[in-house]
Structures are given as structure tokens and as C-alpha cells.
Design an enzyme around this catalytic site. Structure first.
Site, PDB file in Angstrom:
ATOM      1  N   ARG A  37      48.015  75.552  33.004  1.00  0.00           N
ATOM      2  CA  ARG A  37      47.995  75.146  30.824  1.00  0.00           C
ATOM      3  C   ARG A  37      48.641  74.254  30.464  1.00  0.00           C
ATOM      4  NH1 ARG A  37      45.390  80.721  28.873  1.00  0.00           N
ATOM      5  NH2 ARG A  37      42.825  80.532  29.173  1.00  0.00           N
ATOM      6  N   GLN A  70      43.043  70.385  29.811  1.00  0.00           N
ATOM      7  CA  GLN A  70      42.791  71.344  28.109  1.00  0.00           C
ATOM      8  C   GLN A  70      40.567  71.188  28.426  1.00  0.00           C
ATOM      9  OE1 GLN A  70      43.963  70.606  24.751  1.00  0.00           O
ATOM     10  NE2 GLN A  70      45.257  72.006  24.456  1.00  0.00           N
ATOM     11  N   ASP A  83      39.759  73.789  31.478  1.00  0.00           N
ATOM     12  CA  ASP A  83      40.349  75.311  31.377  1.00  0.00           C
ATOM     13  C   ASP A  83      39.748  76.032  31.019  1.00  0.00           C
ATOM     14  OD1 ASP A  83      41.265  77.655  30.748  1.00  0.00           O
ATOM     15  OD2 ASP A  83      42.600  76.577  28.859  1.00  0.00           O
ATOM     16  N   SER A 132      40.007  79.283  28.676  1.00  0.00           N
ATOM     17  CA  SER A 132      39.921  78.809  27.637  1.00  0.00           C
ATOM     18  C   SER A 132      37.801  79.514  26.921  1.00  0.00           C
ATOM     19  CB  SER A 132      40.412  77.911  27.435  1.00  0.00           C
ATOM     20  OG  SER A 132      41.845  78.546  27.645  1.00  0.00           O
ATOM     21  N   TYR A 150      49.950  83.807  29.884  1.00  0.00           N
ATOM     22  CA  TYR A 150      49.471  85.565  30.212  1.00  0.00           C
ATOM     23  C   TYR A 150      51.042  85.961  30.090  1.00  0.00           C
ATOM     24  CZ  TYR A 150      44.671  84.226  31.361  1.00  0.00           C
ATOM     25  OH  TYR A 150      43.935  83.181  32.035  1.00  0.00           O
TER      26      TYR A 150
END
Length: 374
Positions: free
Chosen positions: A120, A125, A128, A131, A226
Site C-alpha cells: 500500500r 495504487q 491495489d 481497495s 490494517y
């Protein structure tokens, strides 16, 4: 380099690893792509669209002839058995939960990459998928909850009287939780949010939600976005805080995950008993054990007058968009790892190191080894 796209075999799965639009981009980069017949049907992509994009349509045997195989879900033992020795594969693996699949991959010296292990970081991005899929799941959780709630969300003032807005309580302000907040607010609900990470308070409030602060939050450890460790003391304090809130809630959405571990129980059966008749719970963590003590995976049940939704694959219910986004994620990662000639791995580079699970007959992923060797 030959790319193969297999049809998903997991029950209820409607997504596909590549969309026609993304295949066009890969063809321009001089990759060749073979898609299994009818692989995109669940996402409303026809074989004709794939052909127009430049892909070949083949049977499963022809797809397994590829240099790298792509899927959404983990490859099965049977699929691993059909792979070419020394080939490669890429999917959402959660590898630390499936040592038997890793053994099969290593026996055939298959290089595997796990989409859920994308670091992350800002430059990753676009790769990902957690997400991209969680964003859609957060939206769908509210729509699904609203569908089963026998009330409307917004304040409504009519000649017949005033209808007060629905109260929505959301556990977890990650990607899914934030989208759930935004969606519930757009529909006119009053939204309250609890999260173990104090840094999410600002994001919650920027979307119009009220953040429920838990004292003693200093003990929470965050790893890769997380919560990696949450103390029992903190969870107890969090439960006490929401005990009074949950009694008044019309819709409760739980999204709390702990990386590599079973999801924490946030809503006990006693809490469910205290809720209003006709209330709804959407347990988005049901795949990894569930945040609600009495939710049931892939079932919608009514207990103590409360409807509990345990849909484990919310993105699949939005398969067209979910597949489009996942296709961009997986193709972007593939282009980072390979050229038209084949894989070009720099094992010290952060993204490559993060997603490479098995290589030359061994599990080389640090986090996976850490969990497997506990």
C-alpha cells in the site's frame, strides 16, 4: 508472452480477471491473450467483445498453455495440476491460508504473484485490487442494507407527518467503510463510525459521519493500513461504547479485518438481542470469520427480529464494474513485472518483493513464511 484468462470456478463468482478494454491495452504492448470460452459472461462481456479486442477464445486446455495465467480467485489444486512446469500465475491468493496450494505450485516450479499482497504505497495504487474491490463492496453493503431495511434513509416531511432519518452504525473506516459512509450520507442517513485507528477520525468527519472515540487507543498497532494487533482491553472498551449506540441503530455495517487473522467479534448475540426489531446487519467480514457472532456465511438470516446479511462476495454482485477495476489492477501489475518477452523480476524492488509468493520451487514471500512457520 502468452497470457491466459481462466473462467472463475468459485461458486457464485461473476467476475473475470481481464475486461475487453484492458486486453486491448495488453495487445498494443505486444502480449498475446487467450480467454477461456464464456469467462466474461458473468460480467456481461461476450466472447465477441474479447475477439474484437484482439484476444483468442479457447477451451481450458488451450488457456493452460499460457506463460502466465490470470484469475480473480485462488487457483485450485486441479488447476495447478494442469499448469505448465515453470510457468507463472497471478490472482488474489491470501497465500498464508493455503499451504497445500503453495506446495503444488512449488512442485512444478511455478512463479506465483498474489494480488492481495500489493504494497500500500502511492506508486502501487493502480495495482491495489483490495481497495478497488472494497470500494464497490462498501457501496453495495449500504444498498443491500437499505433494501432489507423496512424504512427509508432520509428525513422526510410530509402532510401525513415527519419521518425521521435512519441511523447507520459502521464499524471500520477503511476503504469499504468510507465508501459506506459516503453512500449512506447520500441517501440521507445519520451515520456514526467506530474504528480502532484514531487517524481515520478526520476522514470520517469529512464525509459527514460522526466518529466514536474509544479511550485507550494507543495500544492499537497498524500494519499496511490494517490493524495488525488489537488488545482485548481495547475491544472491550469499544464494545461498551457501541452497546448503547447499537440499540438505536437501524442498519449496522461491519468491515473490521485483522491481516492474517480471524476477524474480531464486534457484535455479540447479546447486542443483536438489544437491537430494534426490523434492524439490519451487513457483516462484510464474514469471509474471514465475521464481526457478528451469529452471522452465517453466504446466508441472509433473521435472528431476534434482526436481519443479518452474510454475503461474502459483495464485489461479485457488481461484477461489471468490479471486473473492469480488477482488470486494470492486474494488468498494471503485470506490466510492472513483465515485458512482451517474459517476466523481468527485480526481487529487491518493493512491489515485486511484495507480491512474489513462490519462485523456483520455494515460498519466498516474507509475510507468508512468517504465518506458515508460526
Amino acid at each position: 508472452m502468452k497470457i491466459g484468462v481462466l473462467k472463475e470456478t468459485k461458486q457464485g463468482e461473476q467476475r473475470v480477471a481481464l475486461s475487453p478494454d484492458v486486453i486491448k491495452q495488453l495487445i498494443k504492448k505486444e502480449f498475446s491473450v487467450t480467454v477461456e470460452k464464456d469467462a466474461g459472461i458473468g460480467s456481461n462481456f461476450s466472447d465477441e467483445e474479447y475477439k474484437t479486442a484482439g484476444a483468442e477464445i479457447g477451451n481450458a486446455q488451450e488457456v493452460f498453455d499460457a506463460d502466465i495465467l490470470l484469475k480473480v480467485n485462488l487457483f485450485t489444486k486441479e488447476e495447478v495440476a494442469q499448469m505448465k512446469d515453470g510457468s507463472a500465475c497471478m490472482s488474489i491468493m491470501y497465500a498464508y491460508n493455503h499451504p497445500e496450494i503453495l506446495d503444488g505450485l512449488n512442485k512444478k516450479s511455478i512463479t506465483s504473484f498474489s494480488m492481495d499482497a500489493v504494497p500500500r504505497i502511492s506508486r502501487a495504487q493502480k495495482m491495489d485490487c483490495l481497495s478497488s474491490q472494497a470500494n464497490l463492496a462498501g457501496y453495495k453493503s449500504v444498498i443491500l442494507g437499505a433494501n432489507y431495511l423496512e424504512k427509508i434513509f432520509p428525513l422526510m416531511m410530509t402532510a401525513s407527518g415527519t419521518i425521521t432519518p435512519a441511523k447507520v452504525l459502521i464499524f471500520g473506516a477503511g476503504v469499504a467503510g468510507l465508501q459506506a459512509i459516503a453512500t449512506a450520507k447520500r441517501l440521507g442517513a445519520v451515520v456514526e463510525v467506530s474504528d480502532v485507528r484514531p487517524e481515520t477520525k478526520e476522514q470520517v468527519e469529512s464525509l459527514g459521519g460522526r466518529f466514536l472515540t474509544v479511550e485507550g487507543v494507543e495500544g492499537v498497532k497498524v500494519e499496511g493500513g490494517y490493524a495488525s494487533e488489537v488488545s482485548e482491553e481495547f475491544l472491550q472498551k469499544q464494545k461498551e461504547l457501541i452497546q448503547s449506540k447499537i440499540k438505536d441503530s437501524d442498519l449496522v455495517i461491519t468491515t473490521a479485518l485483522v491481516m492474517g487473522k480471524k476477524s474480531p467479534i464486534l457484535v455479540t448475540e447479546e447486542m443483536v438481542k438489544s437491537m430494534k426489531k426490523g434492524a439490519v446487519i451487513v457483516d462484510m467480514a464474514v469471509e474471514s470469520g465475521g464481526n457478528c457472532e451469529i452471522s452465517e456465511k453466504d446466508k441472509i438470516v433473521k435472528k431476534h427480529g434482526v436481519t443479518i446479511i452474510g454475503e461474502s462476495n459483495l464485489p461479485s454482485l457488481l461484477s461489471t464494474n468490479a471486473s473492469q477495476l480488477y482488470a486494470t489492477n492486474i494488468a498494471t501489475l503485470l506490466l510492472h513485472l513483465a515485458s512482451k518477452e517474459g517476466l523481468t523480476l527485480d526481487r529487491e524492488e518493493e512491489i515485486t518483493k511484495g507480491v512474489l509468493i513462490t519462485y523456483q520451487g520455494q515460498v519466498v514471500h516474507e509475510f507468508t513464511n512468517k504465518i506458515l512457520n508460526k
